[in-house]
Scaffold this motif. Structure first.
Motif, PDB file in Angstrom:
ATOM      1  N   SER A  90       0.811  -1.220   0.000  1.00 11.94           N
ATOM      2  CA  SER A  90       0.000   0.000   0.000  1.00 11.94           C
ATOM      3  C   SER A  90       0.845   1.270   0.000  1.00 11.94           C
ATOM      4  CB  SER A  90      -0.939   0.008   1.210  1.00 11.94           C
ATOM      5  OG  SER A  90      -0.212  -0.095   2.417  1.00 11.94           O
ATOM      6  N   THR A  91       2.064   1.188   0.497  1.00 10.66           N
ATOM      7  CA  THR A  91       2.912   2.377   0.585  1.00 10.66           C
ATOM      8  C   THR A  91       3.294   2.876  -0.803  1.00 10.66           C
ATOM      9  OG1 THR A  91       3.837   1.533   2.643  1.00 10.66           O
ATOM     10  CG2 THR A  91       5.035   3.324   1.551  1.00 10.66           C
ATOM     11  N   LYS A  92       3.104   4.148  -1.040  1.00 13.93           N
ATOM     12  CA  LYS A  92       3.470   4.714  -2.335  1.00 13.93           C
ATOM     13  C   LYS A  92       4.989   4.850  -2.441  1.00 13.93           C
ATOM     14  CE  LYS A  92      -0.808   7.376  -2.678  1.00 13.93           C
ATOM     15  NZ  LYS A  92      -1.399   6.473  -3.684  1.00 13.93           N
ATOM     16  N   VAL A  93       5.501   4.710  -3.634  1.00 11.43           N
ATOM     17  CA  VAL A  93       6.930   4.898  -3.858  1.00 11.43           C
ATOM     18  C   VAL A  93       7.267   6.368  -3.628  1.00 11.43           C
ATOM     19  CG1 VAL A  93       8.774   4.837  -5.577  1.00 11.43           C
ATOM     20  CG2 VAL A  93       7.107   2.972  -5.456  1.00 11.43           C
ATOM     21  N   GLY A  94       8.283   6.608  -2.805  1.00 15.33           N
ATOM     22  CA  GLY A  94       8.618   7.973  -2.430  1.00 15.33           C
ATOM     23  C   GLY A  94       9.770   8.560  -3.225  1.00 15.33           C
ATOM     24  N   ILE A  95      10.102   9.774  -2.872  1.00 15.13           N
ATOM     25  CA  ILE A  95      11.118  10.527  -3.607  1.00 15.13           C
ATOM     26  C   ILE A  95      12.500   9.885  -3.498  1.00 15.13           C
ATOM     27  CG2 ILE A  95      11.676  12.057  -1.675  1.00 15.13           C
ATOM     28  CD1 ILE A  95      11.871  14.369  -3.685  1.00 15.13           C
ATOM     29  N   ASP A  96      12.742   9.125  -2.415  1.00 13.89           N
ATOM     30  CA  ASP A  96      14.063   8.517  -2.235  1.00 13.89           C
ATOM     31  C   ASP A  96      14.389   7.544  -3.354  1.00 13.89           C
ATOM     32  OD1 ASP A  96      11.941   7.012  -1.165  1.00 13.89           O
ATOM     33  OD2 ASP A  96      13.324   5.741  -0.039  1.00 13.89           O
ATOM     34  N   ARG A  97      13.386   6.763  -3.820  1.00  7.65           N
ATOM     35  CA  ARG A  97      13.628   5.806  -4.897  1.00  7.65           C
ATOM     36  C   ARG A  97      13.914   6.517  -6.208  1.00  7.65           C
ATOM     37  NH1 ARG A  97      15.851   2.205  -2.920  1.00  7.65           N
ATOM     38  NH2 ARG A  97      15.868   1.383  -5.051  1.00  7.65           N
ATOM     39  N   VAL A  98      13.272   7.654  -6.419  1.00  3.78           N
ATOM     40  CA  VAL A  98      13.518   8.416  -7.642  1.00  3.78           C
ATOM     41  C   VAL A  98      14.925   8.996  -7.612  1.00  3.78           C
ATOM     42  CG1 VAL A  98      12.686  10.286  -9.118  1.00  3.78           C
ATOM     43  CG2 VAL A  98      11.057   8.949  -7.781  1.00  3.78           C
ATOM     44  N   ARG A  99      15.360   9.442  -6.441  1.00  2.54           N
ATOM     45  CA  ARG A  99      16.725   9.981  -6.314  1.00  2.54           C
ATOM     46  C   ARG A  99      17.768   8.931  -6.696  1.00  2.54           C
ATOM     47  NH1 ARG A  99      15.185  12.526  -1.006  1.00  2.54           N
ATOM     48  NH2 ARG A  99      14.791  14.735  -1.429  1.00  2.54           N
ATOM     49  N   VAL A 100      17.521   7.681  -6.337  1.00  2.00           N
ATOM     50  CA  VAL A 100      18.452   6.608  -6.707  1.00  2.00           C
ATOM     51  C   VAL A 100      18.574   6.531  -8.228  1.00  2.00           C
ATOM     52  CG1 VAL A 100      18.824   4.115  -6.703  1.00  2.00           C
ATOM     53  CG2 VAL A 100      18.085   5.263  -4.607  1.00  2.00           C
ATOM     54  N   GLY A 101      17.437   6.562  -8.923  1.00  2.00           N
ATOM     55  CA  GLY A 101      17.455   6.513 -10.384  1.00  2.00           C
ATOM     56  C   GLY A 101      18.189   7.687 -10.991  1.00  2.00           C
ATOM     57  N   VAL A 102      17.980   8.876 -10.432  1.00  2.00           N
ATOM     58  CA  VAL A 102      18.673  10.077 -10.931  1.00  2.00           C
ATOM     59  C   VAL A 102      20.185   9.918 -10.771  1.00  2.00           C
ATOM     60  CG1 VAL A 102      19.030  12.551 -10.550  1.00  2.00           C
ATOM     61  CG2 VAL A 102      16.717  11.608 -10.514  1.00  2.00           C
ATOM     62  N   GLY A 103      20.615   9.415  -9.618  1.00  2.98           N
ATOM     63  CA  GLY A 103      22.046   9.240  -9.379  1.00  2.98           C
ATOM     64  C   GLY A 103      22.675   8.240 -10.334  1.00  2.98           C
TER      65      GLY A 103
END
Length: 357
Positions: A90-103
């Protein structure tokens, strides 16, 4: 290895099969590209103890699903796509996972230098990498805004459109890890066999290690995996662009694929499904009339859904200005790329009584 991570890994494998119609060739242990003229320790992709890795400017990055697009538009490097899947309850994917992709993208896409390379090395093919995160529970608003700013693609799989596939993945992992934990080595063995079955690699690759390991695969688990395989047979996800920063996944079956073979440029009606707020329905218009038996479904990104929020005027504005032309490239015959378009027909859409009003 926890259940959440394990479900994400299996979802990535299933997605890599479903998006093949878009022309992505998934890189596996059996087809690692080798660049002539480049020393072994400088190859862009290597097999290491933790699996396949792609070389960046500052280090190597492990991946499970990386696809190379078969065709390259003018004025861009050949395209490669990272596919990451998150299978949260149920937990939505947060900004931290997107930051990993950007890096990861920043490191890999800045890996090329020219000053010290030989002429032979300068001629080696270079790639432009992209990153897509698929989520079964959606994305937080900060994650969506950050992704737009840094060109990370977020694909929402939280609607009922994908429910049958996702539920089977949940059941498989629950059965695999029900009574006991599983270490990484055991899970990697399971995942390898699962991938070979889902992707039919047991047929095409002589080095396939496919076998039913009786320690890992009981009767119920075998049946669930084969049910999933049958479920996704003759199904495709077209990754379509619209007049927006967003990309939408269209889940279609072989009948819709055959329709596109006869004419890849279809006029369609687009309907909001009032019983399922996240779901929209595309219906082909054939000889002036809708053909509901060939309809396909998709989910609008959350920010667009919030903009509409039960407002008929805004919903029509989205149809006319943003999803009026849905475009994708598909390998309908598994060999040749075809540009496909689905063009919104307002008049036919409004004639249907179940149009969102």
């Amino acid at each position: 290895m926890n259940k959440q991570q394990a479900k994400g890994y299996l979802l990535e494998i299933v997605l890599s099969k479903l998006i093949e119609v878009n022309g992505y060739e998934v890189i596996t242990e059996s087809n690692i590209p080798y660049e002539p003229g480049v020393p072994h320790d400088e190859q862009e992709i290597e097999s290491k103890h933790n699996g396949l890795n792609v070389r960046g400017r500052g280090g190597y990055h492990q991946f499970d699903t990386l696809g190379t697009f078969r065709i390259t538009p003018p004025f861009v490097y050949p395209l490669r796509l990272f596919v990451e899947a998150k299978c949260y309850a149920s937990t939505k994917v947060g900004i931290d996972r997107v930051r990993v992709g950007v890096g990861i993208l920043n490191d890999i896409n800045t890996n090329y230098s020219t000053v010290n390379l030989s002429t032979e090395q300068l001629s080696v093919k270079r790639y432009q990498y992209h990153y897509a995160i698929f989520s079964t529970s959606g994305f937080s608003n900060p994650a969506q805004r950050y992704a737009i700013a840094h060109k990370i693609h977020l694909i929402d799989l939280s609607s009922d459109v994908y429910k049958d596939i996702i539920n089977l993945i949940h059941q498989i992992i629950d059965e695999l890890m029900d009574n006991s934990d599983i270490d990484d080595t055991q899970f990697n063995s399971f995942k390898r066999t699962f991938s070979e079955l889902i992707r039919d690699e047991v047929v095409y690759h002589r080095r396939s290690s496919y076998c039913w390991d009786e320690y890992l695969f009981n009767i119920d688990l075998k049946m669930l995996i084969m049910e999933l395989k049958n479920n996704i047979e003759n199904q495709f996800i077209y990754l379509a662009t619209i007049n927006s920063v967003y990309m939408i996944p269209l889940l279609a079956n072989s009948e819709f694929n055959e329709l596109l073979k006869t004419n890849p440029h279809q006029d369609v009606s687009i309907h909001f499904n009032p019983e399922k707020p996240k779901e929209w329905i595309i219906v082909p218009i054939i000889n002036g009339s809708e053909n509901p038996s060939l309809s396909i479904r998709f989910t609008l990104p959350k920010l667009l859904r919030q903009y509409i929020h039960q407002d008929a005027e805004k919903a029509m504005r989205v149809k006319e200005k943003i999803i009026d032309k849905i475009v994708f490239i598909a390998y309908l015959d598994n060999e040749n790329p075809t540009l496909c378009t689905l063009t919104f027909n307002k008049a036919t859409t409004l004639r249907n009584p179940w149009t969102f009003r």
